[in-house]
Scaffold this motif. Structure first.
Motif, PDB file in Angstrom:
ATOM      1  N   LYS A  78      20.825  49.207  27.512  1.00 46.38           N
ATOM      2  CA  LYS A  78      22.273  49.097  27.369  1.00 46.38           C
ATOM      3  C   LYS A  78      22.713  49.981  26.208  1.00 46.38           C
ATOM      4  CE  LYS A  78      22.254  44.227  28.838  1.00 46.38           C
ATOM      5  NZ  LYS A  78      22.936  44.451  30.115  1.00 46.38           N
ATOM      6  N   LEU A  79      24.007  50.256  26.126  1.00 45.54           N
ATOM      7  CA  LEU A  79      24.530  50.980  24.980  1.00 45.54           C
ATOM      8  C   LEU A  79      24.464  50.088  23.743  1.00 45.54           C
ATOM      9  CD1 LEU A  79      27.705  52.722  26.479  1.00 45.54           C
ATOM     10  CD2 LEU A  79      25.397  53.646  26.246  1.00 45.54           C
ATOM     11  N   PRO A  80      24.271  50.660  22.546  1.00 46.99           N
ATOM     12  CA  PRO A  80      24.183  52.100  22.264  1.00 46.99           C
ATOM     13  C   PRO A  80      22.761  52.644  22.465  1.00 46.99           C
ATOM     14  CG  PRO A  80      24.161  50.877  20.207  1.00 46.99           C
ATOM     15  CD  PRO A  80      24.362  49.863  21.300  1.00 46.99           C
ATOM     16  N   VAL A  81      22.722  53.912  22.880  1.00 49.40           N
ATOM     17  CA  VAL A  81      21.484  54.671  23.015  1.00 49.40           C
ATOM     18  C   VAL A  81      21.588  55.869  22.080  1.00 49.40           C
ATOM     19  CG1 VAL A  81      19.991  55.958  24.586  1.00 49.40           C
ATOM     20  CG2 VAL A  81      21.194  53.937  25.401  1.00 49.40           C
ATOM     21  N   ALA A  82      20.440  56.292  21.531  1.00 50.60           N
ATOM     22  CA  ALA A  82      20.457  57.417  20.591  1.00 50.60           C
ATOM     23  C   ALA A  82      19.263  58.329  20.841  1.00 50.60           C
ATOM     24  CB  ALA A  82      20.441  56.907  19.154  1.00 50.60           C
ATOM     25  N   ASP A 123      20.108  61.362  11.522  1.00 49.81           N
ATOM     26  CA  ASP A 123      19.082  62.041  12.312  1.00 49.81           C
ATOM     27  C   ASP A 123      19.314  61.895  13.809  1.00 49.81           C
ATOM     28  OD1 ASP A 123      17.746  62.802  10.013  1.00 49.81           O
ATOM     29  OD2 ASP A 123      16.401  61.062  10.026  1.00 49.81           O
ATOM     30  N   LEU A 124      20.342  61.140  14.177  1.00 47.56           N
ATOM     31  CA  LEU A 124      20.512  60.753  15.579  1.00 47.56           C
ATOM     32  C   LEU A 124      21.839  61.214  16.157  1.00 47.56           C
ATOM     33  CD1 LEU A 124      19.376  57.010  15.260  1.00 47.56           C
ATOM     34  CD2 LEU A 124      17.951  58.966  15.966  1.00 47.56           C
ATOM     35  N   ARG A 125      21.844  61.350  17.488  1.00 43.48           N
ATOM     36  CA  ARG A 125      23.077  61.418  18.267  1.00 43.48           C
ATOM     37  C   ARG A 125      23.218  60.071  18.961  1.00 43.48           C
ATOM     38  NH1 ARG A 125      26.198  65.231  16.128  1.00 43.48           N
ATOM     39  NH2 ARG A 125      25.541  67.381  16.579  1.00 43.48           N
ATOM     40  N   ASN A 174      31.843  62.710  24.295  1.00 40.36           N
ATOM     41  CA  ASN A 174      32.180  62.568  22.882  1.00 40.36           C
ATOM     42  C   ASN A 174      31.679  63.798  22.141  1.00 40.36           C
ATOM     43  OD1 ASN A 174      32.266  61.887  20.089  1.00 40.36           O
ATOM     44  ND2 ASN A 174      32.227  59.710  20.603  1.00 40.36           N
ATOM     45  N   LEU A 175      32.616  64.635  21.666  1.00 39.80           N
ATOM     46  CA  LEU A 175      32.236  65.878  20.990  1.00 39.80           C
ATOM     47  C   LEU A 175      31.625  65.614  19.620  1.00 39.80           C
ATOM     48  CD1 LEU A 175      35.359  68.078  21.838  1.00 39.80           C
ATOM     49  CD2 LEU A 175      33.193  67.904  23.074  1.00 39.80           C
ATOM     50  N   ALA A 176      32.027  64.541  18.957  1.00 34.77           N
ATOM     51  CA  ALA A 176      31.497  64.231  17.634  1.00 34.77           C
ATOM     52  C   ALA A 176      30.028  63.829  17.706  1.00 34.77           C
ATOM     53  CB  ALA A 176      32.313  63.124  16.978  1.00 34.77           C
ATOM     54  N   THR A 177      29.667  63.076  18.736  1.00 27.29           N
ATOM     55  CA  THR A 177      28.286  62.603  18.868  1.00 27.29           C
ATOM     56  C   THR A 177      27.464  63.438  19.841  1.00 27.29           C
ATOM     57  OG1 THR A 177      28.803  61.049  20.664  1.00 27.29           O
ATOM     58  CG2 THR A 177      29.075  60.254  18.401  1.00 27.29           C
ATOM     59  N   GLN A 178      28.097  64.424  20.510  1.00 25.62           N
ATOM     60  CA  GLN A 178      27.410  65.295  21.482  1.00 25.62           C
ATOM     61  C   GLN A 178      26.685  64.461  22.540  1.00 25.62           C
ATOM     62  OE1 GLN A 178      27.268  69.168  21.401  1.00 25.62           O
ATOM     63  NE2 GLN A 178      29.202  68.294  20.663  1.00 25.62           N
ATOM     64  N   THR A 179      27.402  63.482  23.081  1.00 25.52           N
ATOM     65  CA  THR A 179      26.840  62.617  24.120  1.00 25.52           C
ATOM     66  C   THR A 179      27.798  62.515  25.299  1.00 25.52           C
ATOM     67  OG1 THR A 179      27.780  60.626  23.096  1.00 25.52           O
ATOM     68  CG2 THR A 179      25.510  61.212  22.501  1.00 25.52           C
ATOM     69  N   LEU A 180      27.236  62.171  26.434  1.00 24.80           N
ATOM     70  CA  LEU A 180      28.015  61.932  27.658  1.00 24.80           C
ATOM     71  C   LEU A 180      27.586  60.588  28.229  1.00 24.80           C
ATOM     72  CD1 LEU A 180      28.717  64.349  30.614  1.00 24.80           C
ATOM     73  CD2 LEU A 180      27.568  62.172  31.055  1.00 24.80           C
ATOM     74  N   VAL A 181      28.562  59.799  28.650  1.00 23.24           N
ATOM     75  CA  VAL A 181      28.286  58.524  29.312  1.00 23.24           C
ATOM     76  C   VAL A 181      29.023  58.512  30.640  1.00 23.24           C
ATOM     77  CG1 VAL A 181      28.432  56.008  29.196  1.00 23.24           C
ATOM     78  CG2 VAL A 181      28.006  57.324  27.103  1.00 23.24           C
ATOM     79  N   LEU A 182      28.297  58.216  31.710  1.00 22.52           N
ATOM     80  CA  LEU A 182      28.881  58.080  33.041  1.00 22.52           C
ATOM     81  C   LEU A 182      29.157  56.606  33.288  1.00 22.52           C
ATOM     82  CD1 LEU A 182      29.597  59.271  35.868  1.00 22.52           C
ATOM     83  CD2 LEU A 182      27.179  58.951  36.468  1.00 22.52           C
ATOM     84  N   PHE A 183      30.389  56.321  33.703  1.00 19.66           N
ATOM     85  CA  PHE A 183      30.814  54.937  33.930  1.00 19.66           C
ATOM     86  C   PHE A 183      31.116  54.689  35.397  1.00 19.66           C
ATOM     87  CE2 PHE A 183      31.656  55.221  29.421  1.00 19.66           C
ATOM     88  CZ  PHE A 183      31.563  53.913  28.944  1.00 19.66           C
ATOM     89  N   GLU A 184      31.023  53.434  35.780  1.00 24.87           N
ATOM     90  CA  GLU A 184      31.559  52.934  37.040  1.00 24.87           C
ATOM     91  C   GLU A 184      32.538  51.842  36.665  1.00 24.87           C
ATOM     92  OE1 GLU A 184      29.386  50.584  40.332  1.00 24.87           O
ATOM     93  OE2 GLU A 184      29.226  52.709  40.905  1.00 24.87           O
ATOM     94  N   GLY A 185      33.828  52.189  36.653  1.00 26.65           N
ATOM     95  CA  GLY A 185      34.823  51.280  36.104  1.00 26.65           C
ATOM     96  C   GLY A 185      34.589  51.123  34.615  1.00 26.65           C
TER      97      GLY A 185
END
Length: 594
Positions: free
Chosen positions: A369-373, A433-435, A456-467
């Motif tokens: 589950k989130l958060p993931v780094a 040390d993490l994103r 999220n440009l600040a964290t350089q991450t992408l999350v795909l959602f379903e709803g």
């Protein structure tokens, strides 16, 4: 169609490619256009073979990519014989009804019985996934040479859809057709220690091999062929036969047969047959071209400069770091050649085959589950810590590899100005040390079960959602940011729907600011345009995911780009190459923020 997701780089290459790959390229002559409109050291002279040998490409390295799980289609397939075939919502062939396209050689699953219509002589076929394709654009006979010998189709089960080759030298020529020996000598002079003249067909034809003499009665007598002239004619015949064989290998038997039926002579190479001789230019020797300089000034180059010698078989010259996508490999003039997916040919010894990164994001479920780094940066690993309750300090305990997914518990502590975050296993890592994933709120426009993308440009991450449910998370590389206007390539923030999707799309052009290098990458994988020329797409030319690298596009590892591509709208039906958003088939939302 749903597909489960699945080279240290020089500063020059980063400047040229890793930061510049968002503009679509128009197709070359004879290549299919997608409906959106976005379209070697000196060597001895090689012997000329009398026949052509087709060479199998090296097998791609094993990957952990999962195969498609879609139920196999047990009905007929329409093999596409046109450069591009439209997919329509109805049988009216109207611009408003068109929502996708298939490329030449594709096999599209269709229902068996066509629908008769005046605007399609062979009738309309309904796709298994919905929509219609005109039977005039293909054939149900998959043994048809146009299908069996057609262009290589993208591999949707591998890490990358094609094998990609990186040009390793400035000035490498891309040819439109197989060049003659003399043309190789002209365009690639470094291959020859000394010039060995080649007799063209015209030269041989104009040679007075049967010498004419005057008889005593004033009539012309024909002398016998001299041995030298006989050998010259035999050599020329072998050369022309070998050239025709090479053209057939490059074009494919089906295309070669069609050209022959139209009266084309495959034994005739286009363009000049010999290099200009010294002294031909009355104004003196021309300035040395850019690619002949030991250290060429590449910052001033533009695509048009690379095409300035583009006459006859030569399409353009390549800058070091350009990429081609390989359709096939064949042998000619004693060397191995690539034919690219755009129909160009080049000698293989100027290229290095490139492997796609095996990095992939995390599918979120009851366990993850989130958060993931992910640890990021240039170091191979980051230190993990255990917290000493008595000493009230963090003690080093192990290492976590770069870009290895870390499941966080959500607990945080700060010590001496440094923020630490806890993993579900009880270890601690420094937050710097993490994103770390940090998606924004669900947009009000998103339906309950609708899929959408958070970047999220600040964290350089992408999350795909379903709803409101996150289902996938990974790293990205967004546009480089700078306080200098001409060097600022930041990815724009906002909310848009995906406009068009392409399994592959070639991107090339000039740099967008002064000093930028031209760039060219054939068949960039899994492209989704969401705003103007900004897109998410796979990036195989760097592996620095988690750091800003691009000219504004959202770079993903190839496996991640594929996963997001096939799990968002508009859907790209099996056998087709691209689709775009319509009122009845809207694209998924993309939200970019920081």
């Amino acid at each position: 169609m749903r597909v489960p997701y699945r080279f240290a780089v020089s500063p020059l290459l980063l400047a040229c490619l890793a930061v510049a790959a968002c503009e679509p390229s128009p197709p070359p002559p004879s290549a299919g256009t997608d409906p959106s409109g976005t379209t070697l050291g000196q060597q001895p002279s090689p012997p000329e073979p009398a026949a052509i040998e087709t060479v199998e490409l090296p097998a791609p390295p094993a990957t952990t990519a999962e195969p498609a799980t879609e139920k196999p289609w047990d009905g007929p397939f329409l093999g596409v014989t046109q450069s591009s075939a439209g997919i329509y919502a109805d049988t009216k062939r109207s611009k408003a009804a068109k929502f996708g396209y298939a490329q030449e050689g594709a096999k599209v699953p269709v229902e068996a019985t066509p629908i008769a219509a005046e605007n399609c002589k062979l009738g309309w076929y309904r796709l298994a996934s919905g929509g219609f394709i005109c039977g005039d654009d293909g054939t149900l006979n998959l043994d048809d040479p146009r299908i069996k010998l057609g262009p290589k189709q993208p591999d949707l089960d591998g890490t990358l859809p094609y094998r990609y080759a990186r040009n390793a030298h400035n000035g490498t020529p891309l040819y439109r057709s197989v060049p003659s020996r003399a043309q190789i000598e002209e365009y690639e002079p470094w291959r020859f220690e000394k010039k060995i003249p080649e007799k063209s067909a015209a030269t041989v034809a104009s040679t007075k091999s049967p010498v004419a003499t005057s008889g005593t009665d004033g009539t012309q007598e024909r002398a016998k062929e001299s041995p030298a002239n006989e050998r010259a004619k035999e050599e020329e015949a072998r050369r022309l036969a070998a050239l025709a064989a090479a053209q057939r290998a490059m074009l494919g038997e089906a295309a070669a047969k069609k050209l022959a039926q139209e009266g084309a002579d495959l034994s005739v190479a286009t363009g000049r047959t010999s290099a200009p001789k010294a002294g031909d230019n009355d104004a003196g020797a021309p300035e040395k071209p850019w690619w002949q300089h030991e250290k060429p000034k590449l910052n001033d180059l533009r695509i048009e400069d690379l095409e300035e010698q583009g006459d006859g078989p030569l399409a353009r010259r390549m800058v070091k770091g350009f990429y081609i996508a390989v359709d096939k490999m064949f042998e000619w003039q004693g060397s191995q050649w690539y034919r690219s997916t755009k129909g160009y040919v080049a000698q293989t010894d100027r290229f290095h085959l490139t492997e796609g990164s095996s990095f992939r994001g995390v599918e979120l479920n009851e366990t993850w589950k989130l958060p993931v780094a992910w640890p990021y940066g240039h170091e191979e690993s980051k230190t993990s810590y255990a917290y000493d309750e008595e000493a009230k300090r963090f003690r080093p305990k192990g290492k976590v590899k770069r870009q290895e997914a870390v499941h966080l518990s959500g607990e945080e502590r700060e010590l001496n100005g440094t923020r630490y975050v806890a993993t579900v296993d009880g270890l601690w890592l420094r937050a710097k040390d993490l994103r770390i994933t940090q998606p924004g709120p669900v947009p009000k426009e998103v339906a309950e079960n609708e899929r959408w993308i958070d970047v999220n440009l600040a964290t350089q991450t992408l999350v795909l959602f379903e709803g409101s449910r996150p289902i996938f998370a990974t790293l990205i590389s967004s546009g480089k940011e700078s306080s200098v206007k001409d060097q600022d390539h930041r990815t724009p923030m906002g909310q848009w729907r995906i406009m068009t999707k392409h399994i592959t799309a070639t991107m090339d052009g000039d740099g967008s600011a002064a000093g930028d290098l031209p760039y060219s990458i054939e068949a960039v994988p899994y492209v989704m345009y969401f705003h103007k020329s900004y897109a998410t797409h796979g990036a195989f030319w760097h592996r620095n995911y988690g750091s800003q690298m691009s000219h504004g596009c959202v770079n993903l590892a190839p496996l991640d780009a594929k996963h997001v591509f096939f799990n968002t709208e508009p859907a790209v039906p099996q056998g087709t190459h691209g689709a775009w958003s319509t009122e009845t088939r809207p694209g998924s939302w993309v939200v970019v923020h920081r």
